[in-house]
Design an enzyme around this catalytic site. Sequence first.
Site, PDB file in Angstrom:
ATOM      1  N   ASP A 195      18.445  62.757  46.938  1.00 45.07           N
ATOM      2  CA  ASP A 195      19.276  61.707  46.358  1.00 45.07           C
ATOM      3  C   ASP A 195      18.340  60.528  46.066  1.00 45.07           C
ATOM      4  OD1 ASP A 195      20.664  59.345  46.113  1.00 45.07           O
ATOM      5  OD2 ASP A 195      21.997  59.686  47.815  1.00 45.07           O
TER       6      ASP A 195
ATOM      7  N   CYS B 148      29.115  52.479  52.094  1.00 45.16           N
ATOM      8  CA  CYS B 148      29.284  53.944  51.928  1.00 45.16           C
ATOM      9  C   CYS B 148      28.364  54.709  52.870  1.00 45.16           C
ATOM     10  CB  CYS B 148      29.047  54.390  50.498  1.00 45.16           C
ATOM     11  SG  CYS B 148      30.210  53.702  49.333  1.00 45.16           S
TER      12      CYS B 148
ATOM     13  N   GLN C  80      18.293  55.309  45.174  1.00 47.36           N
ATOM     14  CA  GLN C  80      17.620  54.050  45.543  1.00 47.36           C
ATOM     15  C   GLN C  80      16.112  54.090  45.326  1.00 47.36           C
ATOM     16  OE1 GLN C  80      19.184  51.338  46.129  1.00 47.36           O
ATOM     17  NE2 GLN C  80      21.244  52.118  46.489  1.00 47.36           N
TER      18      GLN C  80
ATOM     19  N   LYS D 285      21.975  51.717  38.414  1.00 48.86           N
ATOM     20  CA  LYS D 285      21.156  51.012  39.417  1.00 48.86           C
ATOM     21  C   LYS D 285      19.749  50.730  38.884  1.00 48.86           C
ATOM     22  CE  LYS D 285      23.470  53.385  43.230  1.00 48.86           C
ATOM     23  NZ  LYS D 285      24.276  52.401  43.947  1.00 48.86           N
TER      24      LYS D 285
ATOM     25  N   HIS E  16      24.167  58.194  52.250  1.00 50.90           N
ATOM     26  CA  HIS E  16      25.332  57.663  51.557  1.00 50.90           C
ATOM     27  C   HIS E  16      26.413  58.748  51.618  1.00 50.90           C
ATOM     28  CE1 HIS E  16      27.689  56.458  47.966  1.00 50.90           C
ATOM     29  NE2 HIS E  16      27.107  55.279  48.054  1.00 50.90           N
TER      30      HIS E  16
HETATM   31  N1  PLP Z   1      23.195  57.615  47.117  1.00 50.60           N
HETATM   32  C1  PLP Z   1      22.717  56.422  47.434  1.00 50.60           C
HETATM   33  C2  PLP Z   1      21.563  56.318  48.386  1.00 50.60           C
HETATM   34  C3  PLP Z   1      23.315  55.278  46.916  1.00 50.60           C
HETATM   35  O1  PLP Z   1      22.867  54.079  47.263  1.00 50.60           O
HETATM   36  C4  PLP Z   1      24.413  55.419  46.036  1.00 50.60           C
HETATM   37  C5  PLP Z   1      25.110  54.238  45.501  1.00 50.60           C
HETATM   38  O2  PLP Z   1      25.204  53.217  46.153  1.00 50.60           O
HETATM   39  C6  PLP Z   1      24.841  56.698  45.704  1.00 50.60           C
HETATM   40  C7  PLP Z   1      24.212  57.771  46.265  1.00 50.60           C
HETATM   41  C8  PLP Z   1      26.004  56.934  44.795  1.00 50.60           C
HETATM   42  O3  PLP Z   1      25.672  56.543  43.481  1.00 50.60           O
HETATM   43  P1  PLP Z   1      26.796  56.578  42.353  1.00 50.60           P
HETATM   44  O4  PLP Z   1      27.976  55.831  42.890  1.00 50.60           O
HETATM   45  O5  PLP Z   1      26.138  55.876  41.202  1.00 50.60           O
HETATM   46  O6  PLP Z   1      27.099  57.997  42.062  1.00 50.60           O
END
Ligand code: PLP
Length: 418
Positions: A210, A375, A213, A236, A132
């Site tokens: 990260d 993203c 997910q 999420k 992401h």
């Molecule tokens: N990393 C992953 C794999 C994601 O799917 C997302 C959100 O879609 C994020 C990071 C970013 O999360 P946030 O926008 O809640 O900070």
Amino acid sequence: MSNMTELILPYDVETVRADFPILHEPHHDNVPLIYLDNAASSQKPLKVIEALDNYYRRYNANVHRGIHKLSEEATEAYESARIKIRKFINAGSKREIIYTKGTTEGINLVAQTWARANLQNGDVIVSTVMEHHSNIVPWQMLAMEKGVTVRYVPLLDDGTLDMEAYRKLLSEEHVKLVAVAHMSNVLGTIHPIAEMARLAHEHGALILVDGAQSVPHMPVDVQALDVDFFTFSGHKMLGPTGIGILYGRRDLLEEMPPWMGGGDMISRVTLEGSTWAELPHKFEAGTPNIAQAIGLGYAVDYLTELGMDKIHEHEKIMIEYALERLSEVPGVTVYGPEGVHKGAVAAFTVAGIHAHDVAQILDMEGIAVRAGHHCAMPLHNELHVNATARASFYLYNTPAEVDALIEGLYKAQKAFKI
Ligand code: PLP
């Protein structure tokens, strides 16, 4: 598995659905909502909604400040949520649980503190092409400032990470940090984090994961994975927006300088200088998102009561069924690993119809999916597609909703005369 009626789900989904008010709201006048955009954000159970309402109605006050009863009550609820979250991911201490705004902020915190203090010109950060943007851009920003290099582990054709290339990067480069998602938000690929952590450590590098997910969808044990930093988002995983968690190994957090300065993160302030508060408060400057943290605690209760193993099992059945049904639709290409277990995310294209049009036609049927690059522009470049539609499932989705998705795709093809 070929027939919906043969599917045996690990819990009664209708009972779960009854807990989510939005699933029973009329949508587009009359069609029921089929919410398949869970990788972007999940819906909230009544317990979480009521927890926010209750805080604002009954004990709204700032935390860690007042000696009065309301503030004590708010502090108690806010801190007990931290303890629930510690247990949920099996961190060693509640001091290792830092409240953030979400995954993005957790990654930026590590980039701006640990990485800025410890990395120098010539050092390498290893990430992957599947990340992401929030696990790419903060490192690129740091690279511009500090002269470090970001290298990316490539994808194999089957949608998994090229572990050979990962090993090679670790052995040939001066790698100080590995920054990798636990699960891809587009392909659903689940990376072998324990192995990646072991290899990183063997080469003297730290690993940041990260978990945006993974934590909502599968049991996660940060000590068993042996990771150094792990970050995720409350919204999420049934919780409110504006709250997330950065887990960090205590010895690292103790050594790291703070990021933002202000109230609550100090021990003592004079006009000449300041000293820092104990963990976790050193990284929590200013009035935090109190209601949201308390709400996240209730979301964790909900997930724990249903059982993360069962939720994971439910989603496994859902994604297998969805992949099977999607494979029946001519012209549909699904991206991501096949034949190996992946998360409940199906990113796909429909030949001759742009992903945005697919999403729009599905929306008219009450089906919410996401369309675009999610993203993850570098990943879409690797896949040689501009945009995909993405259906992502959660604990309240049903096989009948998969069938509705498939019907919707046929309708889209009909509308486009395909
Ligand atoms: N990393 C992953 C794999 C994601 O799917 C997302 C959100 O879609 C994020 C990071 C970013 O999360 P946030 O926008 O809640 O900070």
